[in-house]
Motif scaffolding. Structure first.
Motif, PDB file in Angstrom:
ATOM      1  N   PRO A  24       0.820  -1.144  -0.022  1.00 41.34           N
ATOM      2  CA  PRO A  24      -0.038  -0.038   0.033  1.00 41.34           C
ATOM      3  C   PRO A  24       0.814   1.543  -0.073  1.00 41.34           C
ATOM      4  O   PRO A  24       1.800   1.301   0.429  1.00 41.34           O
ATOM      5  CB  PRO A  24      -0.713  -0.127   1.348  1.00 41.34           C
ATOM      6  N   PHE A  25       0.279   2.200  -0.446  1.00 39.95           N
ATOM      7  CA  PHE A  25       0.812   3.784  -0.660  1.00 39.95           C
ATOM      8  C   PHE A  25      -0.096   4.667   0.081  1.00 39.95           C
ATOM      9  O   PHE A  25      -1.415   4.316  -0.047  1.00 39.95           O
ATOM     10  CB  PHE A  25       1.115   4.224  -1.959  1.00 39.95           C
ATOM     11  N   PHE A  26       0.151   5.753   0.775  1.00 45.08           N
ATOM     12  CA  PHE A  26      -0.806   6.606   1.388  1.00 45.08           C
ATOM     13  C   PHE A  26      -0.215   7.793   0.789  1.00 45.08           C
ATOM     14  O   PHE A  26       0.635   8.504   1.176  1.00 45.08           O
ATOM     15  CB  PHE A  26      -0.727   6.518   2.974  1.00 45.08           C
ATOM     16  N   ILE A  27      -1.232   8.409  -0.079  1.00 49.14           N
ATOM     17  CA  ILE A  27      -1.016   9.810  -0.897  1.00 49.14           C
ATOM     18  C   ILE A  27      -1.766  10.939  -0.028  1.00 49.14           C
ATOM     19  O   ILE A  27      -2.907  10.670  -0.240  1.00 49.14           O
ATOM     20  CB  ILE A  27      -1.262   9.595  -1.996  1.00 49.14           C
ATOM     21  N   ALA A  28      -1.282  11.927   0.447  1.00 47.76           N
ATOM     22  CA  ALA A  28      -2.063  12.958   0.908  1.00 47.76           C
ATOM     23  C   ALA A  28      -1.783  14.076   0.352  1.00 47.76           C
ATOM     24  O   ALA A  28      -0.832  14.608  -0.061  1.00 47.76           O
ATOM     25  CB  ALA A  28      -1.463  13.131   2.643  1.00 47.76           C
ATOM     26  N   GLY A  29      -2.864  14.946  -0.057  1.00 46.67           N
ATOM     27  CA  GLY A  29      -3.082  15.954  -0.678  1.00 46.67           C
ATOM     28  C   GLY A  29      -4.289  16.380  -1.146  1.00 46.67           C
ATOM     29  O   GLY A  29      -5.268  15.952  -0.605  1.00 46.67           O
ATOM     30  N   LEU A  30      -4.335  17.833  -1.982  1.00 49.82           N
ATOM     31  CA  LEU A  30      -5.732  18.199  -2.326  1.00 49.82           C
ATOM     32  C   LEU A  30      -5.968  17.454  -3.535  1.00 49.82           C
ATOM     33  O   LEU A  30      -5.495  17.335  -4.508  1.00 49.82           O
ATOM     34  CB  LEU A  30      -5.426  19.567  -2.655  1.00 49.82           C
ATOM     35  N   MET A  31      -7.258  16.994  -3.409  1.00 44.74           N
ATOM     36  CA  MET A  31      -7.896  16.340  -4.473  1.00 44.74           C
ATOM     37  C   MET A  31      -8.137  17.362  -5.599  1.00 44.74           C
ATOM     38  O   MET A  31      -9.323  18.146  -5.211  1.00 44.74           O
ATOM     39  CB  MET A  31      -9.207  15.463  -4.198  1.00 44.74           C
ATOM     40  N   VAL A  32      -7.866  17.562  -6.831  1.00 44.73           N
ATOM     41  CA  VAL A  32      -7.821  18.748  -7.462  1.00 44.73           C
ATOM     42  C   VAL A  32      -8.562  18.323  -8.839  1.00 44.73           C
ATOM     43  O   VAL A  32      -9.170  19.294  -9.447  1.00 44.73           O
ATOM     44  CB  VAL A  32      -6.681  19.219  -7.931  1.00 44.73           C
ATOM     45  N   ASP A  33      -8.956  17.022  -9.129  1.00 42.63           N
ATOM     46  CA  ASP A  33      -9.880  16.719 -10.447  1.00 42.63           C
ATOM     47  C   ASP A  33     -10.092  15.363 -10.133  1.00 42.63           C
ATOM     48  O   ASP A  33      -9.399  14.498  -9.342  1.00 42.63           O
ATOM     49  CB  ASP A  33      -8.844  16.878 -11.701  1.00 42.63           C
ATOM     50  N   LEU A  34     -11.109  14.911 -10.800  1.00 42.70           N
ATOM     51  CA  LEU A  34     -11.895  13.849 -10.736  1.00 42.70           C
ATOM     52  C   LEU A  34     -12.593  13.286 -12.116  1.00 42.70           C
ATOM     53  O   LEU A  34     -13.124  14.187 -12.754  1.00 42.70           O
ATOM     54  CB  LEU A  34     -12.721  13.664  -9.732  1.00 42.70           C
ATOM     55  N   GLY A  35     -12.266  12.201 -12.641  1.00 42.39           N
ATOM     56  CA  GLY A  35     -12.814  11.669 -13.634  1.00 42.39           C
ATOM     57  C   GLY A  35     -13.558  10.225 -13.537  1.00 42.39           C
ATOM     58  O   GLY A  35     -13.609   9.658 -12.520  1.00 42.39           O
ATOM     59  N   PRO A  36     -13.935   9.699 -14.532  1.00 44.65           N
ATOM     60  CA  PRO A  36     -14.605   8.531 -14.249  1.00 44.65           C
ATOM     61  C   PRO A  36     -13.755   7.326 -13.682  1.00 44.65           C
ATOM     62  O   PRO A  36     -14.413   6.213 -13.107  1.00 44.65           O
ATOM     63  CB  PRO A  36     -15.324   8.073 -15.687  1.00 44.65           C
ATOM     64  N   ASP A  37     -12.681   7.340 -13.992  1.00 39.52           N
ATOM     65  CA  ASP A  37     -11.570   6.180 -13.887  1.00 39.52           C
ATOM     66  C   ASP A  37     -10.412   6.435 -13.280  1.00 39.52           C
ATOM     67  O   ASP A  37      -9.505   6.105 -12.997  1.00 39.52           O
ATOM     68  CB  ASP A  37     -11.564   5.125 -15.052  1.00 39.52           C
ATOM     69  N   VAL A  38     -10.437   8.154 -12.816  1.00 45.33           N
ATOM     70  CA  VAL A  38      -9.025   8.485 -12.343  1.00 45.33           C
ATOM     71  C   VAL A  38      -9.278   9.907 -11.496  1.00 45.33           C
ATOM     72  O   VAL A  38     -10.173  10.186 -11.467  1.00 45.33           O
ATOM     73  CB  VAL A  38      -8.027   8.885 -13.567  1.00 45.33           C
ATOM     74  N   THR A  39      -8.306   9.918 -10.307  1.00 47.40           N
ATOM     75  CA  THR A  39      -8.448  11.035  -9.457  1.00 47.40           C
ATOM     76  C   THR A  39      -7.134  11.726  -9.521  1.00 47.40           C
ATOM     77  O   THR A  39      -6.027  11.034  -9.744  1.00 47.40           O
ATOM     78  CB  THR A  39      -8.898  10.874  -8.258  1.00 47.40           C
ATOM     79  N   VAL A  40      -6.942  13.026  -9.258  1.00 50.59           N
ATOM     80  CA  VAL A  40      -5.836  13.636  -9.294  1.00 50.59           C
ATOM     81  C   VAL A  40      -5.536  14.480  -7.975  1.00 50.59           C
ATOM     82  O   VAL A  40      -6.434  15.377  -7.447  1.00 50.59           O
ATOM     83  CB  VAL A  40      -5.472  14.655 -10.252  1.00 50.59           C
ATOM     84  N   VAL A  41      -4.265  13.992  -7.202  1.00 52.12           N
ATOM     85  CA  VAL A  41      -4.117  14.769  -5.855  1.00 52.12           C
ATOM     86  C   VAL A  41      -2.738  15.169  -5.958  1.00 52.12           C
ATOM     87  O   VAL A  41      -1.803  14.747  -6.367  1.00 52.12           O
ATOM     88  CB  VAL A  41      -4.137  13.284  -5.064  1.00 52.12           C
ATOM     89  N   TYR A  42      -2.884  16.649  -5.542  1.00 46.92           N
ATOM     90  CA  TYR A  42      -1.832  17.634  -5.384  1.00 46.92           C
ATOM     91  C   TYR A  42      -1.232  17.616  -4.207  1.00 46.92           C
ATOM     92  O   TYR A  42      -1.744  17.889  -3.037  1.00 46.92           O
ATOM     93  CB  TYR A  42      -2.030  18.964  -5.881  1.00 46.92           C
ATOM     94  N   THR A  43       0.097  17.020  -3.919  1.00 45.00           N
ATOM     95  CA  THR A  43       0.613  16.821  -2.459  1.00 45.00           C
ATOM     96  C   THR A  43       1.353  18.228  -2.048  1.00 45.00           C
ATOM     97  O   THR A  43       1.566  18.208  -1.084  1.00 45.00           O
ATOM     98  CB  THR A  43       1.652  15.828  -2.521  1.00 45.00           C
TER      99      THR A  43
END
Length: 229
Positions: free
Chosen positions: A20-39
Protein backbone atom coordinates in the motif's frame (compact mmCIF):
# COMPACT_ATOMS: atom_id res chain seq x y z
CA UNK A 1 -21.22 13.79 -12.32
CA UNK A 2 -22.79 11.44 -9.77
CA UNK A 3 -19.64 10.10 -8.15
CA UNK A 4 -19.23 8.97 -4.52
CA UNK A 5 -15.85 10.72 -4.43
CA UNK A 6 -17.28 14.04 -5.61
CA UNK A 7 -17.65 15.41 -2.03
CA UNK A 8 -13.84 15.13 -1.69
CA UNK A 9 -13.12 17.24 -4.78
CA UNK A 10 -11.29 20.42 -3.82
CA UNK A 11 -10.60 19.12 -0.30
CA UNK A 12 -7.54 17.66 1.46
CA UNK A 13 -7.66 13.86 1.42
CA UNK A 14 -5.58 10.82 2.25
CA UNK A 15 -5.78 8.13 -0.42
CA UNK A 16 -4.75 4.52 0.17
CA UNK A 17 -3.43 2.99 -3.04
CA UNK A 18 -2.49 -0.61 -3.86
CA UNK A 19 0.98 -1.23 -2.47
CA UNK A 20 0.00 0.00 0.00
CA UNK A 21 0.80 3.67 -0.51
CA UNK A 22 -0.77 6.57 1.37
CA UNK A 23 -0.92 9.77 -0.67
CA UNK A 24 -2.06 12.92 1.13
CA UNK A 25 -2.96 16.13 -0.63
CA UNK A 26 -5.64 18.18 -2.31
CA UNK A 27 -7.99 16.33 -4.67
CA UNK A 28 -7.85 18.73 -7.61
CA UNK A 29 -9.63 16.75 -10.33
CA UNK A 30 -11.81 13.69 -10.74
CA UNK A 31 -12.85 11.62 -13.74
CA UNK A 32 -14.79 8.40 -14.32
CA UNK A 33 -11.70 6.23 -13.72
CA UNK A 34 -9.01 8.54 -12.29
CA UNK A 35 -8.45 11.18 -9.65
CA UNK A 36 -5.67 13.75 -9.31
CA UNK A 37 -4.13 14.56 -5.93
CA UNK A 38 -1.74 17.50 -5.46
CA UNK A 39 0.62 16.97 -2.52
CA UNK A 40 2.01 20.50 -2.53
CA UNK A 41 4.93 19.36 -4.68
CA UNK A 42 3.65 16.75 -7.14
CA UNK A 43 0.48 15.78 -9.01
CA UNK A 44 -0.46 12.11 -8.56
CA UNK A 45 -2.75 10.64 -11.24
CA UNK A 46 -4.34 7.64 -9.53
CA UNK A 47 -6.64 5.15 -11.30
CA UNK A 48 -9.76 4.53 -9.21
CA UNK A 49 -9.15 0.80 -9.77
CA UNK A 50 -6.23 0.95 -7.33
CA UNK A 51 -7.79 3.16 -4.67
CA UNK A 52 -8.62 1.17 -1.54
CA UNK A 53 -9.87 4.03 0.63
CA UNK A 54 -10.26 7.82 0.73
CA UNK A 55 -10.68 9.88 3.88
CA UNK A 56 -10.49 13.54 4.91
CA UNK A 57 -7.00 14.74 5.77
CA UNK A 58 -5.90 17.57 8.03
CA UNK A 59 -2.57 18.95 6.73
CA UNK A 60 -0.06 20.30 9.22
CA UNK A 61 0.35 23.37 7.05
CA UNK A 62 -2.89 24.56 5.45
CA UNK A 63 -0.98 26.78 3.03
CA UNK A 64 0.59 23.68 1.44
CA UNK A 65 -2.86 22.75 0.17
CA UNK A 66 -3.68 26.17 -1.27
CA UNK A 67 -3.93 26.46 -5.02
CA UNK A 68 -0.72 25.14 -6.47
CA UNK A 69 0.67 25.41 -10.00
CA UNK A 70 -1.42 24.95 -13.12
CA UNK A 71 -2.64 21.41 -13.65
CA UNK A 72 -0.32 19.51 -16.02
CA UNK A 73 -3.41 18.43 -17.99
CA UNK A 74 -5.03 21.88 -18.09
CA UNK A 75 -5.59 21.66 -21.86
CA UNK A 76 -7.16 18.16 -21.78
CA UNK A 77 -10.89 18.18 -22.47
CA UNK A 78 -13.24 17.16 -19.66
CA UNK A 79 -14.01 14.66 -18.43
CA UNK A 80 -10.51 13.45 -17.78
CA UNK A 81 -9.74 9.72 -18.00
CA UNK A 82 -6.65 7.70 -17.20
CA UNK A 83 -6.11 6.85 -20.86
CA UNK A 84 -6.32 10.54 -21.77
CA UNK A 85 -3.72 11.26 -19.09
CA UNK A 86 -1.38 8.62 -20.53
CA UNK A 87 -1.81 10.09 -24.00
CA UNK A 88 -1.14 13.58 -22.64
CA UNK A 89 2.00 12.30 -20.87
CA UNK A 90 3.39 10.58 -23.98
CA UNK A 91 6.95 11.71 -24.61
CA UNK A 92 7.20 13.56 -21.29
CA UNK A 93 9.26 12.54 -18.28
CA UNK A 94 7.07 10.84 -15.67
CA UNK A 95 7.26 8.58 -12.64
CA UNK A 96 5.17 5.42 -12.98
CA UNK A 97 4.45 2.86 -10.29
CA UNK A 98 3.56 -0.62 -11.51
CA UNK A 99 4.70 -3.24 -9.02
CA UNK A 100 3.36 -1.59 -5.88
CA UNK A 101 6.95 -1.53 -4.70
CA UNK A 102 9.28 0.63 -6.77
CA UNK A 103 8.58 3.32 -9.33
CA UNK A 104 10.21 3.65 -12.73
CA UNK A 105 11.14 6.95 -14.35
CA UNK A 106 11.15 7.74 -18.05
CA UNK A 107 8.72 8.30 -20.92
CA UNK A 108 5.64 6.65 -22.38
CA UNK A 109 6.54 6.07 -26.03
CA UNK A 110 3.41 4.25 -27.26
CA UNK A 111 -0.10 3.42 -26.01
CA UNK A 112 -1.78 0.26 -27.26
CA UNK A 113 -5.09 -1.47 -26.43
CA UNK A 114 -4.19 -2.66 -22.93
CA UNK A 115 -0.54 -1.72 -22.39
CA UNK A 116 1.99 1.04 -22.84
CA UNK A 117 5.53 0.98 -24.13
CA UNK A 118 7.69 2.82 -21.60
CA UNK A 119 11.32 3.85 -22.01
CA UNK A 120 13.46 3.98 -18.87
CA UNK A 121 17.13 5.03 -18.85
CA UNK A 122 17.68 2.26 -16.27
CA UNK A 123 15.65 -0.68 -17.62
CA UNK A 124 15.39 0.22 -21.30
CA UNK A 125 12.04 -0.51 -22.97
CA UNK A 126 9.35 -1.96 -20.72
CA UNK A 127 5.88 -3.13 -21.75
CA UNK A 128 3.40 -2.33 -18.97
CA UNK A 129 -0.22 -3.46 -18.61
CA UNK A 130 -2.34 -0.35 -18.08
CA UNK A 131 -4.57 -2.07 -15.52
CA UNK A 132 -1.56 -2.55 -13.23
CA UNK A 133 -0.38 1.08 -13.21
CA UNK A 134 -0.90 2.32 -9.64
CA UNK A 135 -0.20 5.99 -10.38
CA UNK A 136 1.77 8.32 -12.61
CA UNK A 137 3.44 11.59 -11.60
CA UNK A 138 4.53 14.15 -14.23
CA UNK A 139 8.13 15.22 -13.78
CA UNK A 140 8.12 18.94 -13.04
CA UNK A 141 11.77 19.58 -12.19
CA UNK A 142 14.14 21.62 -14.36
CA UNK A 143 16.13 18.52 -15.36
CA UNK A 144 15.36 15.04 -16.62
CA UNK A 145 15.34 12.08 -14.18
CA UNK A 146 18.68 11.17 -12.61
CA UNK A 147 20.05 14.59 -13.48
CA UNK A 148 20.37 13.64 -17.14
CA UNK A 149 20.18 16.39 -19.71
CA UNK A 150 17.43 16.01 -22.27
CA UNK A 151 19.97 16.01 -25.09
CA UNK A 152 21.76 13.05 -23.53
CA UNK A 153 18.53 11.18 -22.85
CA UNK A 154 16.93 10.45 -26.21
CA UNK A 155 14.02 8.02 -26.24
CA UNK A 156 15.06 4.72 -27.83
CA UNK A 157 12.08 2.36 -28.09
CA UNK A 158 12.97 -1.27 -28.71
CA UNK A 159 13.21 -2.43 -32.30
CA UNK A 160 10.15 -4.61 -31.87
CA UNK A 161 6.91 -4.03 -33.75
CA UNK A 162 4.06 -3.36 -31.37
CA UNK A 163 1.09 -5.72 -31.16
CA UNK A 164 -2.35 -4.57 -30.13
CA UNK A 165 -2.36 -6.47 -26.82
CA UNK A 166 0.15 -7.18 -24.07
CA UNK A 167 -0.05 -10.96 -24.43
CA UNK A 168 0.47 -10.78 -28.19
CA UNK A 169 3.51 -8.59 -27.53
CA UNK A 170 4.88 -11.11 -25.04
CA UNK A 171 4.42 -13.94 -27.54
CA UNK A 172 6.77 -12.12 -29.92
CA UNK A 173 9.55 -12.68 -27.39
CA UNK A 174 9.32 -16.50 -27.30
CA UNK A 175 12.87 -17.83 -27.52
CA UNK A 176 14.35 -14.67 -25.98
CA UNK A 177 15.39 -13.58 -22.51
CA UNK A 178 12.73 -11.60 -20.65
CA UNK A 179 12.55 -9.84 -17.30
CA UNK A 180 9.07 -9.64 -15.82
CA UNK A 181 7.90 -7.19 -13.15
CA UNK A 182 11.31 -5.46 -13.04
CA UNK A 183 13.02 -8.69 -11.96
CA UNK A 184 12.15 -8.42 -8.26
CA UNK A 185 11.30 -12.13 -8.26
CA UNK A 186 14.08 -14.33 -9.74
CA UNK A 187 11.39 -16.77 -10.91
CA UNK A 188 10.31 -14.09 -13.40
CA UNK A 189 13.67 -13.84 -15.16
CA UNK A 190 14.63 -16.29 -17.87
CA UNK A 191 14.28 -17.49 -21.43
CA UNK A 192 10.67 -17.41 -22.59
CA UNK A 193 9.94 -20.94 -23.78
CA UNK A 194 6.21 -20.60 -24.51
CA UNK A 195 3.42 -18.06 -24.05
CA UNK A 196 -0.30 -18.26 -24.75
CA UNK A 197 -3.27 -16.20 -23.60
CA UNK A 198 -3.07 -17.48 -20.03
CA UNK A 199 0.34 -18.96 -19.17
CA UNK A 200 4.00 -18.42 -19.93
CA UNK A 201 6.85 -20.87 -19.38
CA UNK A 202 10.31 -19.61 -18.47
CA UNK A 203 13.62 -21.44 -18.37
CA UNK A 204 15.48 -20.16 -15.31
CA UNK A 205 19.22 -19.69 -14.87
CA UNK A 206 19.66 -23.24 -13.49
CA UNK A 207 17.81 -24.76 -16.46
CA UNK A 208 14.62 -25.52 -14.54
CA UNK A 209 11.26 -24.50 -15.94
CA UNK A 210 8.42 -22.60 -14.34
CA UNK A 211 4.87 -21.82 -15.48
CA UNK A 212 3.62 -18.31 -14.75
CA UNK A 213 -0.01 -17.21 -14.70
CA UNK A 214 -0.13 -14.13 -16.93
CA UNK A 215 -2.92 -12.59 -14.85
CA UNK A 216 -0.19 -11.84 -12.31
CA UNK A 217 2.40 -10.47 -14.74
CA UNK A 218 2.36 -6.68 -14.77
CA UNK A 219 5.20 -5.86 -17.14
CA UNK A 220 8.08 -7.32 -19.08
CA UNK A 221 11.30 -6.13 -20.64
CA UNK A 222 13.45 -7.87 -23.20
CA UNK A 223 17.21 -7.41 -22.74
CA UNK A 224 18.78 -6.62 -26.12
CA UNK A 225 20.43 -9.47 -27.97
CA UNK A 226 23.90 -9.16 -29.53
CA UNK A 227 22.41 -7.85 -32.78
CA UNK A 228 20.57 -5.10 -30.87
CA UNK A 229 23.51 -3.82 -28.81
Amino acid sequence: MNDPLLPFLGRPVEVEVTGPFFIAGLMVDLGPDVTVVYTGEQFFYIPLLHIHAVQPYKPRDDSAMDGGPELPHENVADPISFRKMLMHAKGQFIEMNVTGRDSIHGCVTAIMNDYVEFYSPVFGTIYVLIEHIKFIVPHTGPTAPYGLKTVSYPVHPARLDLSRTFRQQLQKSVGRMVVMDLGHNPDKIGMLETADDHWAELVRSDGSRIKLNLRHVKSFARPPGPQEQ
